[in-house]
Design an enzyme around this catalytic site. Structure first.
Site, mmCIF file in Angstrom:
data_model
loop_
_atom_site.group_PDB
_atom_site.id
_atom_site.type_symbol
_atom_site.label_atom_id
_atom_site.label_comp_id
_atom_site.label_asym_id
_atom_site.label_seq_id
_atom_site.Cartn_x
_atom_site.Cartn_y
_atom_site.Cartn_z
ATOM 1 N N SER A 225 -14.559 -14.973 -106.287
ATOM 2 C CA SER A 225 -13.257 -14.905 -106.946
ATOM 3 C C SER A 225 -12.808 -16.268 -107.440
ATOM 4 C CB SER A 225 -12.207 -14.312 -106.008
ATOM 5 O OG SER A 225 -12.207 -14.974 -104.778
ATOM 6 N N HIS B 28 -16.376 -8.989 -110.257
ATOM 7 C CA HIS B 28 -15.280 -9.348 -109.348
ATOM 8 C C HIS B 28 -14.423 -8.122 -109.043
ATOM 9 C CE1 HIS B 28 -11.360 -11.784 -108.588
ATOM 10 N NE2 HIS B 28 -12.000 -11.567 -107.473
ATOM 11 N N GLU C 138 -13.503 -7.313 -112.796
ATOM 12 C CA GLU C 138 -13.689 -8.309 -113.849
ATOM 13 C C GLU C 138 -15.190 -8.559 -113.972
ATOM 14 O OE1 GLU C 138 -9.493 -10.794 -113.443
ATOM 15 O OE2 GLU C 138 -11.229 -11.532 -112.371
ATOM 16 N N ASN D 154 -6.333 -13.855 -111.485
ATOM 17 C CA ASN D 154 -5.904 -14.992 -110.667
ATOM 18 C C ASN D 154 -5.382 -16.163 -111.496
ATOM 19 O OD1 ASN D 154 -6.142 -13.873 -108.162
ATOM 20 N ND2 ASN D 154 -8.279 -14.473 -107.895
HETATM 21 P P1 NAI Z 1 -15.741 -11.632 -95.154
HETATM 22 O O1 NAI Z 1 -15.667 -12.930 -94.450
HETATM 23 O O2 NAI Z 1 -14.922 -10.466 -94.700
HETATM 24 O O3 NAI Z 1 -17.270 -11.129 -95.175
HETATM 25 C C1 NAI Z 1 -18.368 -11.936 -95.482
HETATM 26 C C2 NAI Z 1 -19.600 -11.365 -94.777
HETATM 27 O O4 NAI Z 1 -20.757 -12.064 -95.231
HETATM 28 C C3 NAI Z 1 -19.567 -11.535 -93.247
HETATM 29 O O5 NAI Z 1 -19.769 -10.289 -92.620
HETATM 30 C C4 NAI Z 1 -20.715 -12.511 -92.951
HETATM 31 O O6 NAI Z 1 -21.372 -12.226 -91.727
HETATM 32 C C5 NAI Z 1 -21.626 -12.260 -94.142
HETATM 33 N N1 NAI Z 1 -22.495 -13.406 -94.445
HETATM 34 C C6 NAI Z 1 -22.151 -14.719 -94.531
HETATM 35 N N2 NAI Z 1 -23.221 -15.461 -94.846
HETATM 36 C C7 NAI Z 1 -24.266 -14.608 -94.977
HETATM 37 C C8 NAI Z 1 -25.642 -14.778 -95.291
HETATM 38 N N3 NAI Z 1 -26.151 -15.986 -95.528
HETATM 39 N N4 NAI Z 1 -26.433 -13.674 -95.362
HETATM 40 C C9 NAI Z 1 -25.929 -12.457 -95.123
HETATM 41 N N5 NAI Z 1 -24.635 -12.241 -94.793
HETATM 42 C C10 NAI Z 1 -23.810 -13.297 -94.722
HETATM 43 O O7 NAI Z 1 -15.428 -11.978 -96.696
HETATM 44 P P2 NAI Z 1 -14.793 -11.045 -97.836
HETATM 45 O O8 NAI Z 1 -13.326 -11.131 -97.789
HETATM 46 O O9 NAI Z 1 -15.461 -9.725 -97.799
HETATM 47 O O10 NAI Z 1 -15.220 -11.843 -99.154
HETATM 48 C C11 NAI Z 1 -16.559 -11.918 -99.583
HETATM 49 C C12 NAI Z 1 -16.614 -12.465 -101.008
HETATM 50 O O11 NAI Z 1 -15.807 -11.681 -101.876
HETATM 51 C C13 NAI Z 1 -16.132 -13.902 -101.177
HETATM 52 O O12 NAI Z 1 -16.910 -14.510 -102.174
HETATM 53 C C14 NAI Z 1 -14.714 -13.728 -101.673
HETATM 54 O O13 NAI Z 1 -14.240 -14.806 -102.414
HETATM 55 C C15 NAI Z 1 -14.876 -12.502 -102.563
HETATM 56 N N6 NAI Z 1 -13.642 -11.748 -102.766
HETATM 57 C C16 NAI Z 1 -12.772 -11.516 -101.729
HETATM 58 C C17 NAI Z 1 -11.596 -10.792 -101.936
HETATM 59 C C18 NAI Z 1 -10.657 -10.533 -100.815
HETATM 60 O O14 NAI Z 1 -9.507 -10.152 -101.091
HETATM 61 N N7 NAI Z 1 -11.051 -10.691 -99.567
HETATM 62 C C19 NAI Z 1 -11.271 -10.250 -103.274
HETATM 63 C C20 NAI Z 1 -12.293 -10.480 -104.265
HETATM 64 C C21 NAI Z 1 -13.403 -11.234 -104.012
#
Ligand code: NAI
Length: 395
Positions: free
Chosen positions: A131, A152, A164, A202
């Site tokens: 994002s 996105h 997006e 954003n």
């Molecule tokens: P989160 O922290 O809930 O989940 C991330 C997951 O990735 C975790 O379960 C972690 O164990 C796993 N992970 C980390 N490194 C890893 C690796 N090397 N190999 C495999 N798994 C791995 O994060 P969330 O909120 O789901 O966000 C994920 C992405 O989505 C980020 O790039 C964030 O910027 C983007 N995003 C988030 C939004 C939100 O509102 N939370 C909205 C839109 C995009």
């Protein structure tokens, strides 16, 4: 044409195998969306506990869907059966498309894509759910950067229609359009965005928070009154309620990152009031306290009933939002239609900002901005050239 463009196009009419890396809030939601569209999903996470949590969360959501009669028990079981969870990236080998949704850190994403590239075949397309990072910077570490796009999604992915779609500088011709078509086939509302800070939502939404904070700092009105002003023009939540809902830490970080990435353009300047709230741990609902108190039985301060003041507040925030929408179109970040889709389908604005500007009268919006620019003498209030010329054309 590149094989991965064909692959992405093909997924539109024939569901295939989709890899999703990261089983957090976003990866889990995207997995549900892909499975609901009939695809087989390989959901990969480094942490087995994250996979377990994701499985339980989906089972709960599905049970509620069945209870409410939105799907049958068989459909729910079939959808869940299409998601295979694993800690092994190599299980993505047969995937036609792999979407990454891990932590928001450039080096980690680049490292994960290097592993993904080793696992998948040449004809697989790749996507990132970042994002705030540049899709171009993520692509730069790939062996074949031309097969990456940004997809996105918004949180929660199964409920928020907007996606997006962002081509990187290196993305092969046709891949982003295939991504747009695929997202539409998955029942989403895609909007094509240039790879620029904050993409569409954003970036365009910043004044909703920033101008509200600025008016509060100036003592123009209290938070409850500013929130009331925006609810009266149709927003479901006012800016302070919404910042409390998102989390002041998260919302501040997004603003700070857009401000820095836009070379400190004063339009995106973060607020010290929000920074202090974050520093105090007054993060919002999740902390029990933010701009408002969320303790059991706590009461909300009442807004003022001064209609003229409420009108001035809404005029100022709307003028800034409309200006931002026109400027995104002016700078070729997206089309006029896509900025409307983005704000209504990604953040539930009651109307598209371009449509709203026409309804309010473009000359009024320009006059509001010019009055702010004259009063403050700040570049923050400069009127977008596209908005000014549209107002002149209409007059
Ligand atoms: P989160 O922290 O809930 O989940 C991330 C997951 O990735 C975790 O379960 C972690 O164990 C796993 N992970 C980390 N490194 C890893 C690796 N090397 N190999 C495999 N798994 C791995 O994060 P969330 O909120 O789901 O966000 C994920 C992405 O989505 C980020 O790039 C964030 O910027 C983007 N995003 C988030 C939004 C939100 O509102 N939370 C909205 C839109 C995009």
């Amino acid at each position: 044409m590149n094989a991965f463009v064909d692959t992405l196009q093909g997924l539109r009419s024939h569901p295939g195998k989709i890899g999703i890396i990261g089983a957090g809030a976003m990866g889990s939601g995207i997995a549900q969306v892909a499975a609901a569209a009939g695809n087989q999903v390989v959901l990969v996470d480094a942490q087995p506990e994250a996979l377990e949590r994701s499985e339980h969360a989906l089972a709960k959501v599905m049970a509620r869907q069945v209870e409410k009669g939105r799907m049958t028990a068989d459909e729910s079981a079939a959808l869940q059966g299409r998601i295979h969870r694993t800690t092994e990236m190599a299980d993505c080998a047969p995937c036609a498309l792999v979407i990454e949704a891990i932590v928001e850190r450039l080096e980690v994403k680049q490292q994960v894509f290097a592993e993904v590239e080793k696992a998948v075949g040449d004809s697989a397309a790749l996507a990132t759910n970042t994002s705030s990072l540049a899709v171009t910077a993520i692509a730069s570490a790939l062996q074949r950067p031309e097969r990456l796009i940004g997809l996105h999604f918004f949180n929660p992915a199964p409920l928020m229609p907007l996606v997006e779609v962002i081509p990187a500088l290196q993305t092969a011709p046709g891949l982003a359009d295939a991504g747009v078509a695929l997202m539409a086939a998955w029942g989403k509302s895609p909007a094509l965005a240039k790879d620029t800070p904050g993409f569409i939502v954003n970036r365009v939404a910043r004044p909703f928070y920033g101008e509200a904070l600025r008016m509060f700092e100036e003592g123009i009105a209290d938070m409850a009154t500013i929130d009331e002003a925006m609810r009266r023009v149709g927003f479901r939540m006012g800016p302070f309620e919404l910042m409390d809902f998102i989390g002041n830490d998260v919302n501040y970080a997004v603003t700070a990152s857009v401000f820095e990435a836009m070379y400190f353009d004063p339009r995106y300047r973060p607020s010290l009031v929000q920074k202090r709230h974050a520093e105090a741990g007054w993060l919002g609902r999740k902390a029990g306290r933010g701009y408002y108190d969320y303790a059991e039985g706590a009461s909300r301060p009442a807004p003022t009933e001064d209609g003229a003041l409420l009108g001035r507040i809404a005029d100022r925030i709307l003028a800034m939002l409309i200006n931002e929408a026109y400027d995104a179109v002016f700078m070729h970040i997206c089309s006029e239609a896509d900025v409307e889709t983005a704000m209504t389908r990604g953040v539930n604005y009651p109307k598209g900002l371009i449509a709203w500007s026409r309804e309010r009268g473009l000359s009024k919006v320009v006059a509001d901005l010019d009055a702010l620019a004259a009063r403050y003498g700040e570049d923050r209030y400069r009127c977008s050239p596209l908005l000014r010329s549209a107002a002149n054309d209409q007059a």
